[in-house]
Design a protein around this motif. Sequence first.
Motif, PDB file in Angstrom:
ATOM      1  N   TYR A 119      61.019  49.807  56.733  1.00 12.83           N
ATOM      2  CA  TYR A 119      60.322  50.728  57.643  1.00 12.83           C
ATOM      3  C   TYR A 119      60.351  52.154  57.094  1.00 12.83           C
ATOM      4  CZ  TYR A 119      59.206  53.480  61.772  1.00 12.83           C
ATOM      5  OH  TYR A 119      58.639  54.377  62.636  1.00 12.83           O
ATOM      6  N   SER A 120      61.513  52.601  56.632  1.00 10.84           N
ATOM      7  CA  SER A 120      61.600  53.951  56.068  1.00 10.84           C
ATOM      8  C   SER A 120      60.807  54.058  54.773  1.00 10.84           C
ATOM      9  CB  SER A 120      63.061  54.321  55.817  1.00 10.84           C
ATOM     10  OG  SER A 120      63.790  54.310  57.028  1.00 10.84           O
ATOM     11  N   PHE A 121      60.762  52.959  54.014  1.00 19.29           N
ATOM     12  CA  PHE A 121      59.964  52.962  52.789  1.00 19.29           C
ATOM     13  C   PHE A 121      58.474  53.075  53.106  1.00 19.29           C
ATOM     14  CE2 PHE A 121      57.326  50.290  50.018  1.00 19.29           C
ATOM     15  CZ  PHE A 121      57.418  51.000  48.832  1.00 19.29           C
ATOM     16  N   ALA A 122      57.998  52.347  54.118  1.00 13.85           N
ATOM     17  CA  ALA A 122      56.571  52.322  54.432  1.00 13.85           C
ATOM     18  C   ALA A 122      56.124  53.545  55.221  1.00 13.85           C
ATOM     19  CB  ALA A 122      56.230  51.050  55.210  1.00 13.85           C
ATOM     20  N   CYS A 123      56.994  54.118  56.051  1.00 14.69           N
ATOM     21  CA  CYS A 123      56.593  55.215  56.947  1.00 14.69           C
ATOM     22  C   CYS A 123      57.372  56.500  56.700  1.00 14.69           C
ATOM     23  CB  CYS A 123      56.778  54.792  58.403  1.00 14.69           C
ATOM     24  SG  CYS A 123      55.920  53.279  58.854  1.00 14.69           S
ATOM     25  N   GLY A 124      58.188  56.542  55.660  1.00 16.34           N
ATOM     26  CA  GLY A 124      59.012  57.726  55.436  1.00 16.34           C
ATOM     27  C   GLY A 124      58.200  58.981  55.168  1.00 16.34           C
ATOM     28  N   GLY A 125      57.124  58.857  54.402  1.00 16.24           N
ATOM     29  CA  GLY A 125      56.283  60.022  54.126  1.00 16.24           C
ATOM     30  C   GLY A 125      55.617  60.562  55.379  1.00 16.24           C
ATOM     31  N   TRP A 126      55.161  59.666  56.227  1.00 17.98           N
ATOM     32  CA  TRP A 126      54.540  60.086  57.488  1.00 17.98           C
ATOM     33  C   TRP A 126      55.556  60.767  58.398  1.00 17.98           C
ATOM     34  CZ3 TRP A 126      50.019  60.544  60.047  1.00 17.98           C
ATOM     35  CH2 TRP A 126      50.077  60.634  61.436  1.00 17.98           C
ATOM     36  N   LEU A 127      56.734  60.180  58.541  1.00 21.23           N
ATOM     37  CA  LEU A 127      57.751  60.754  59.422  1.00 21.23           C
ATOM     38  C   LEU A 127      58.234  62.107  58.913  1.00 21.23           C
ATOM     39  CD1 LEU A 127      59.845  57.516  60.111  1.00 21.23           C
ATOM     40  CD2 LEU A 127      58.170  58.605  61.619  1.00 21.23           C
ATOM     41  N   ARG A 128      58.238  62.288  57.617  1.00 25.33           N
ATOM     42  CA  ARG A 128      58.704  63.550  57.057  1.00 25.33           C
ATOM     43  C   ARG A 128      57.683  64.670  57.254  1.00 25.33           C
ATOM     44  NH1 ARG A 128      59.837  61.625  52.641  1.00 25.33           N
ATOM     45  NH2 ARG A 128      57.922  62.124  51.488  1.00 25.33           N
ATOM     46  N   ARG A 129      56.404  64.356  57.247  1.00 25.52           N
ATOM     47  CA  ARG A 129      55.362  65.387  57.366  1.00 25.52           C
ATOM     48  C   ARG A 129      54.898  65.617  58.795  1.00 25.52           C
ATOM     49  NH1 ARG A 129      53.088  62.316  53.418  1.00 25.52           N
ATOM     50  NH2 ARG A 129      51.383  61.809  54.840  1.00 25.52           N
ATOM     51  N   HIS A 130      55.112  64.668  59.678  1.00 24.82           N
ATOM     52  CA  HIS A 130      54.598  64.788  61.045  1.00 24.82           C
ATOM     53  C   HIS A 130      55.748  64.696  62.046  1.00 24.82           C
ATOM     54  CE1 HIS A 130      51.173  63.321  58.651  1.00 24.82           C
ATOM     55  NE2 HIS A 130      50.424  64.001  59.498  1.00 24.82           N
ATOM     56  N   ARG A 131      55.616  65.503  63.051  1.00 26.98           N
ATOM     57  CA  ARG A 131      56.564  65.474  64.161  1.00 26.98           C
ATOM     58  C   ARG A 131      55.808  65.213  65.455  1.00 26.98           C
ATOM     59  NH1 ARG A 131      60.737  70.551  63.055  1.00 26.98           N
ATOM     60  NH2 ARG A 131      61.502  69.816  61.009  1.00 26.98           N
ATOM     61  N   ILE A 132      56.524  64.702  66.433  1.00 31.55           N
ATOM     62  CA  ILE A 132      55.882  64.413  67.716  1.00 31.55           C
ATOM     63  C   ILE A 132      55.552  65.735  68.405  1.00 31.55           C
ATOM     64  CG2 ILE A 132      56.161  63.315  69.960  1.00 31.55           C
ATOM     65  CD1 ILE A 132      58.062  61.340  68.672  1.00 31.55           C
ATOM     66  N   PRO A 133      54.294  65.971  68.755  1.00 34.46           N
ATOM     67  CA  PRO A 133      53.949  67.215  69.456  1.00 34.46           C
ATOM     68  C   PRO A 133      54.658  67.316  70.799  1.00 34.46           C
ATOM     69  CG  PRO A 133      51.983  66.135  68.585  1.00 34.46           C
ATOM     70  CD  PRO A 133      53.109  65.156  68.446  1.00 34.46           C
ATOM     71  N   GLU A 134      54.796  68.540  71.270  1.00 38.17           N
ATOM     72  CA  GLU A 134      55.514  68.768  72.520  1.00 38.17           C
ATOM     73  C   GLU A 134      54.778  68.195  73.729  1.00 38.17           C
ATOM     74  OE1 GLU A 134      56.208  72.902  72.826  1.00 38.17           O
ATOM     75  OE2 GLU A 134      57.597  72.996  71.113  1.00 38.17           O
ATOM     76  N   ASP A 135      53.466  68.076  73.646  1.00 39.22           N
ATOM     77  CA  ASP A 135      52.705  67.568  74.784  1.00 39.22           C
ATOM     78  C   ASP A 135      52.484  66.062  74.722  1.00 39.22           C
ATOM     79  OD1 ASP A 135      51.138  67.775  72.539  1.00 39.22           O
ATOM     80  OD2 ASP A 135      49.300  68.241  73.648  1.00 39.22           O
ATOM     81  N   LYS A 136      53.140  65.351  73.790  1.00 38.02           N
ATOM     82  CA  LYS A 136      52.969  63.908  73.658  1.00 38.02           C
ATOM     83  C   LYS A 136      54.330  63.227  73.606  1.00 38.02           C
ATOM     84  CE  LYS A 136      48.508  63.922  71.253  1.00 38.02           C
ATOM     85  NZ  LYS A 136      48.239  65.352  71.424  1.00 38.02           N
ATOM     86  N   LEU A 137      54.350  62.002  74.132  1.00 39.82           N
ATOM     87  CA  LEU A 137      55.570  61.204  74.075  1.00 39.82           C
ATOM     88  C   LEU A 137      55.664  60.415  72.779  1.00 39.82           C
ATOM     89  CD1 LEU A 137      55.671  59.858  77.749  1.00 39.82           C
ATOM     90  CD2 LEU A 137      56.971  61.764  76.776  1.00 39.82           C
ATOM     91  N   ILE A 138      54.521  59.948  72.287  1.00 34.81           N
ATOM     92  CA  ILE A 138      54.473  59.207  71.032  1.00 34.81           C
ATOM     93  C   ILE A 138      53.359  59.795  70.177  1.00 34.81           C
ATOM     94  CG2 ILE A 138      55.413  57.072  71.987  1.00 34.81           C
ATOM     95  CD1 ILE A 138      52.566  56.003  72.181  1.00 34.81           C
ATOM     96  N   TYR A 139      53.492  59.611  68.889  1.00 37.63           N
ATOM     97  CA  TYR A 139      52.481  60.125  67.964  1.00 37.63           C
ATOM     98  C   TYR A 139      52.519  59.277  66.709  1.00 37.63           C
ATOM     99  CZ  TYR A 139      49.580  63.492  65.474  1.00 37.63           C
ATOM    100  OH  TYR A 139      48.554  64.094  64.790  1.00 37.63           O
ATOM    101  N   GLY A 140      51.350  58.740  66.332  1.00 40.73           N
ATOM    102  CA  GLY A 140      51.267  57.879  65.163  1.00 40.73           C
ATOM    103  C   GLY A 140      49.963  58.077  64.424  1.00 40.73           C
ATOM    104  N   THR A 141      49.699  57.162  63.510  1.00 35.32           N
ATOM    105  CA  THR A 141      48.496  57.273  62.686  1.00 35.32           C
ATOM    106  C   THR A 141      47.226  57.124  63.520  1.00 35.32           C
ATOM    107  OG1 THR A 141      48.674  54.906  62.188  1.00 35.32           O
ATOM    108  CG2 THR A 141      49.680  56.444  60.635  1.00 35.32           C
ATOM    109  N   ILE A 142      47.278  56.266  64.535  1.00 30.87           N
ATOM    110  CA  ILE A 142      46.085  56.079  65.373  1.00 30.87           C
ATOM    111  C   ILE A 142      45.750  57.369  66.119  1.00 30.87           C
ATOM    112  CG2 ILE A 142      45.132  54.797  67.315  1.00 30.87           C
ATOM    113  CD1 ILE A 142      46.767  52.405  66.433  1.00 30.87           C
ATOM    114  N   ALA A 143      46.785  58.037  66.650  1.00 29.00           N
ATOM    115  CA  ALA A 143      46.549  59.303  67.341  1.00 29.00           C
ATOM    116  C   ALA A 143      46.043  60.371  66.376  1.00 29.00           C
ATOM    117  CB  ALA A 143      47.832  59.766  68.016  1.00 29.00           C
ATOM    118  N   ALA A 144      46.576  60.395  65.156  1.00 25.41           N
ATOM    119  CA  ALA A 144      46.126  61.384  64.168  1.00 25.41           C
ATOM    120  C   ALA A 144      44.671  61.147  63.773  1.00 25.41           C
ATOM    121  CB  ALA A 144      47.028  61.333  62.939  1.00 25.41           C
TER     122      ALA A 144
END
Length: 253
Positions: A119-144
Amino acid sequence: MEKTYSLTAHYDDFQEVRYVSKFNSSSTLSNGFNIQVSSKKQSKGIPRWSRRETCLLSGLVFAAGLCVILGCMLVLKYLSMEQDGQCLEDCQERKAFMRASKFISSNIDPTIPPCNDFYSFACGGWLRRHRIPEDKLIYGTIAAIGEQNEEKLQHLLLQPVRRKHRGSSERKVKEFFRSCLNMKEIDRLGIHPMLQVLEDCGGWDFPDKAKSKWDFNELLYKTQGVYSTAVFFSLTVNLDDKNSSRYVIRILK
């Protein structure tokens, strides 16, 4: 002994020589001297062109060069159109694959062994560059991707209307979108548009059946079909779970 003639001493005679030399090759002056004026023969070489001929030649050269440039541009345009036509099927698919591969490669973390933490190998780059916005509970590639599509759609809707005739779909969509951004008009209308919708649907309270022609089916049609509001149930069209080659209508509560 012959007499000598001095041009510097007799200026008037010199002027007469100049005048005579323009018209005759030989003449006799008033004092008796004979003047022989020899004219040079015109050299027989390349004829000298007149200004008109030079201008005509320059115009022809310019026109020929312009025709050559336009011809080259048309040939290049034709070749590019052929390449674009051939690229519609294969190149577009390859471009889509290239974009998808770049997106995936930018989201992985190659520093983490996939066998230890996939999981960290596949999504580590995304998790490092993106943080959950303050107005959202979840945030992922679909939301982006949804946010990117909304930005592109907003940019298109804010462009000037090109098809301005009354029945143009482009004109209707852009005017509807801009009406939602016109805060002055919204404040001026107030709650009147909402009251009209409620009145169209039958009002706040159910009317007396004996005095009115209130119809539940008509109300359901307006809420579902006209105002796109799911009341009691919702209708969707999806692939059939048992047969992926066809679509089915799903009714959800």
